[in-house]
Scaffold this motif. Sequence first.
Motif, short mmCIF file in Angstrom:
data_model
loop_
_atom_site.label_atom_id
_atom_site.label_comp_id
_atom_site.label_asym_id
_atom_site.label_seq_id
_atom_site.Cartn_x
_atom_site.Cartn_y
_atom_site.Cartn_z
N LEU A 2 0.83 -1.21 0.00
CA LEU A 2 0.00 0.00 0.00
C LEU A 2 0.86 1.26 0.00
CD1 LEU A 2 -2.80 -1.00 2.53
CD2 LEU A 2 -2.95 -0.96 0.03
N TYR A 3 1.98 1.21 0.72
CA TYR A 3 2.89 2.36 0.76
C TYR A 3 3.58 2.58 -0.58
CZ TYR A 3 2.31 3.42 5.67
OH TYR A 3 1.78 3.81 6.87
N PHE A 4 3.59 1.56 -1.43
CA PHE A 4 4.12 1.71 -2.78
C PHE A 4 3.00 1.98 -3.78
CE2 PHE A 4 7.79 -0.64 -0.96
CZ PHE A 4 8.77 0.29 -1.27
N ASP A 5 1.91 2.54 -3.27
CA ASP A 5 0.78 3.03 -4.08
C ASP A 5 -0.06 1.95 -4.74
OD1 ASP A 5 1.20 5.71 -3.46
OD2 ASP A 5 2.71 5.94 -5.04
N ASP A 6 0.00 0.72 -4.24
CA ASP A 6 -0.95 -0.29 -4.71
C ASP A 6 -2.32 0.06 -4.16
OD1 ASP A 6 0.82 -1.85 -6.10
OD2 ASP A 6 0.82 -3.52 -4.69
N SER A 7 -3.35 -0.27 -4.90
CA SER A 7 -4.70 -0.21 -4.36
C SER A 7 -4.85 -1.34 -3.35
CB SER A 7 -5.73 -0.38 -5.48
OG SER A 7 -5.63 -1.69 -6.03
N THR A 8 -5.86 -1.26 -2.52
CA THR A 8 -6.10 -2.35 -1.56
C THR A 8 -6.30 -3.67 -2.31
OG1 THR A 8 -7.17 -0.78 -0.08
CG2 THR A 8 -7.54 -3.10 0.38
N GLU A 9 -7.03 -3.61 -3.40
CA GLU A 9 -7.28 -4.82 -4.18
C GLU A 9 -5.98 -5.41 -4.74
OE1 GLU A 9 -10.19 -6.40 -7.77
OE2 GLU A 9 -10.06 -4.25 -7.35
N ARG A 10 -5.11 -4.56 -5.29
CA ARG A 10 -3.85 -5.04 -5.88
C ARG A 10 -2.90 -5.54 -4.79
NH1 ARG A 10 -1.26 -7.95 -9.01
NH2 ARG A 10 0.73 -7.20 -9.75
N ALA A 61 -3.69 -6.77 -1.91
CA ALA A 61 -4.24 -8.04 -1.43
C ALA A 61 -3.94 -9.16 -2.42
CB ALA A 61 -5.74 -7.90 -1.19
N GLN A 62 -4.11 -8.86 -3.69
CA GLN A 62 -3.84 -9.86 -4.72
C GLN A 62 -2.38 -10.30 -4.68
OE1 GLN A 62 -3.99 -8.37 -8.76
NE2 GLN A 62 -4.90 -10.30 -9.47
N ARG A 63 -1.46 -9.38 -4.45
CA ARG A 63 -0.03 -9.71 -4.41
C ARG A 63 0.31 -10.70 -3.29
NH1 ARG A 63 3.47 -6.13 -7.35
NH2 ARG A 63 2.40 -4.21 -7.95
N VAL A 64 -0.43 -10.64 -2.17
CA VAL A 64 -0.14 -11.57 -1.06
C VAL A 64 -1.13 -12.74 -1.01
CG1 VAL A 64 1.05 -9.83 0.32
CG2 VAL A 64 -1.41 -10.20 0.66
N GLY A 65 -2.02 -12.80 -2.01
CA GLY A 65 -2.89 -13.97 -2.14
C GLY A 65 -4.12 -13.98 -1.26
N VAL A 66 -4.68 -12.79 -0.97
CA VAL A 66 -5.91 -12.74 -0.19
C VAL A 66 -6.95 -11.90 -0.93
CG1 VAL A 66 -4.73 -13.05 2.03
CG2 VAL A 66 -5.17 -10.73 1.18
N SER A 67 -8.17 -11.94 -0.46
CA SER A 67 -9.24 -11.17 -1.08
C SER A 67 -9.14 -9.69 -0.71
CB SER A 67 -10.60 -11.71 -0.64
OG SER A 67 -10.82 -11.42 0.73
N ARG A 68 -9.79 -8.85 -1.48
CA ARG A 68 -9.84 -7.42 -1.16
C ARG A 68 -10.49 -7.20 0.19
NH1 ARG A 68 -13.40 -4.04 -0.64
NH2 ARG A 68 -14.99 -5.25 -1.67
N THR A 71 -10.43 -9.16 2.81
CA THR A 71 -9.42 -9.44 3.85
C THR A 71 -8.44 -8.28 3.95
OG1 THR A 71 -9.66 -11.82 3.61
CG2 THR A 71 -7.59 -11.03 4.55
N GLY A 72 -8.02 -7.77 2.80
CA GLY A 72 -7.13 -6.61 2.79
C GLY A 72 -7.74 -5.41 3.49
N ASP A 73 -9.01 -5.18 3.28
CA ASP A 73 -9.70 -4.07 3.96
C ASP A 73 -9.67 -4.26 5.47
OD1 ASP A 73 -10.35 -2.79 1.56
OD2 ASP A 73 -12.35 -3.70 1.45
N ARG A 74 -9.90 -5.49 5.92
CA ARG A 74 -9.86 -5.77 7.37
C ARG A 74 -8.46 -5.55 7.93
NH1 ARG A 74 -10.51 -10.75 8.84
NH2 ARG A 74 -10.47 -11.68 6.78
N TRP A 75 -7.44 -6.02 7.20
CA TRP A 75 -6.06 -5.82 7.65
C TRP A 75 -5.71 -4.35 7.71
CZ3 TRP A 75 -2.97 -9.97 4.40
CH2 TRP A 75 -3.30 -11.26 4.87
#
Length: 113
Positions: free
Chosen positions: A30-38, A40-47, A49-53
């Motif tokens: 996220l600090y490298f300007d990825d969207s939450t969806e992207r 999350a996708q990079r670490v293999g989880v759903s958007r 789950t990323g929102d919760r994290w």
Amino acid sequence: MVEQLDTAINDAQKADETCLVRRLCFIKNLYFDDSTERAAQRVGVSRHTGDRWLARWNDAGVDGLRPSFAGGPPAKLSPEQFEEFFTLLEDGQPWTPQAIDDLLWERYGVTYD
């Protein structure tokens, strides 16, 4: 902030906290300007789950991302009963699943699914 994340990731790796490493990598993305969806996708989880994290990160930082496995139903057998049960299983091998279920019910009055 990225250096702090790198330090936290290194510390988590040394402590063998693989779940925390994954979550911290998500935040770093996220600090490298990825969207939450992207991210999350990079670490293999759903958007979702990323929102919760992300919410947990915003609330409590690294500690908010640490997995907590508290809760759940209480154990049906006491630690002493578990020890006795496993000793009985070892002594009477081989056991069928039905025989194990019968033993649990007859000796301890419990069932497991």
